[in-house]
Design an enzyme around this catalytic site. Sequence first.
Site, PDB file in Angstrom:
ATOM      1  N   ASP A 286      40.959  40.971  19.187  1.00  0.00           N
ATOM      2  CA  ASP A 286      41.212  42.567  18.486  1.00  0.00           C
ATOM      3  C   ASP A 286      39.921  43.360  18.506  1.00  0.00           C
ATOM      4  O   ASP A 286      38.812  42.668  17.979  1.00  0.00           O
ATOM      5  CB  ASP A 286      41.871  42.589  17.300  1.00  0.00           C
ATOM      6  CG  ASP A 286      43.336  42.087  16.989  1.00  0.00           C
ATOM      7  OD1 ASP A 286      43.698  41.229  18.322  1.00  0.00           O
ATOM      8  OD2 ASP A 286      43.929  42.205  16.110  1.00  0.00           O
TER       9      ASP A 286
ATOM     10  N   HIS B 286      40.438  34.247  21.200  1.00  0.00           N
ATOM     11  CA  HIS B 286      41.200  33.619  22.186  1.00  0.00           C
ATOM     12  C   HIS B 286      40.948  33.516  23.660  1.00  0.00           C
ATOM     13  O   HIS B 286      39.831  34.458  23.978  1.00  0.00           O
ATOM     14  CB  HIS B 286      42.609  34.137  22.089  1.00  0.00           C
ATOM     15  CG  HIS B 286      43.415  33.764  20.693  1.00  0.00           C
ATOM     16  ND1 HIS B 286      44.321  33.085  20.510  1.00  0.00           N
ATOM     17  CD2 HIS B 286      42.835  34.508  19.538  1.00  0.00           C
ATOM     18  CE1 HIS B 286      44.617  33.366  19.184  1.00  0.00           C
ATOM     19  NE2 HIS B 286      43.796  34.115  18.550  1.00  0.00           N
TER      20      HIS B 286
ATOM     21  N   SER C  95      32.076  41.280  14.347  1.00  0.00           N
ATOM     22  CA  SER C  95      30.959  41.056  15.087  1.00  0.00           C
ATOM     23  C   SER C  95      31.420  41.427  16.675  1.00  0.00           C
ATOM     24  O   SER C  95      32.192  42.562  16.687  1.00  0.00           O
ATOM     25  CB  SER C  95      30.470  39.549  15.232  1.00  0.00           C
ATOM     26  OG  SER C  95      29.254  39.591  15.830  1.00  0.00           O
TER      27      SER C  95
END
Length: 288
Positions: free
Chosen positions: A92, A148, A251
């Site tokens: 995200d 992911h 980050s």
Amino acid sequence: MKIKDKIKIITQKVLPKKFLSNVIAGIAETKIKLVKNLLIKSAISIFKINMDEALTRDLSKYKTFNDFFTRQLKNGVRPIDERANSICSPADGVITEYGQIQSSQLIQAKKIKYTLDHLLNHSEMASRYQNGDFFTIYLSPKDYHRVHMPMDGKLISHQFIPGELFSVDHTSVSNIPSLFCRNERLICEFFSEKVGHFSVIFVGAFLVSGIDTVWKREHNFETKTHQRVELEGHSLQFKKGQEIGRFRYGSTVILLFQKNKISRVKKVSKYASSVKVGNRISTIVNET
């Protein structure tokens, strides 16, 4: 550069960033209920975190602030694009830069570039991605913090490179040369029959108290030496959308692909909109 931005950059350069990140890490791991709950409630309020997506909404169930910050989401809230030719966002966040790697140069921000050799600290690996493609995805504190797989692949190596812990927000990225090459980072290289080699790079930042992967806990600044692990003969296989790791604060993730292996999706644009895990950001060339 605006005065407030200059002050922010100068302050970062003189602050003991690793010491402060260590302190924050200790606080983020506290199990003292009063402190832990206050931190969680403050984060939800300040960053407008959507708890409707969280698998666990009961704040008392989170053992520490880090446990909350790396929370698992409900099944189905991050659907993975299942098309055979799709490459999905691994995180995200916001795509801040993307495009073709010019020989060995990548764009960090307007007028600021950095090189594959400096980023990867491995000449053979760097040569594989010359004239390839890259994506840079910034995760803010409000975002889901697990990373992911963008596509199916097997992990063939991972290397941790110690370094600085500058912030990776827009102001810092736009004003600190080679920031991603100066910060600590974990470089995970995979191989796919469809696109060859590709890499998922976790870039550490100020107040990030560690990077965890599903195969090894705690890659962080307490490790003083550059570590590279080759997995030939012991490769780990992952499916598109499968979790591979997590940050313990906001980050950046950088994706690298080899030359002429992918094409970009037209609707993907820098800063125009956020992306979510599973959103299609690219397609495999000559794959239907």
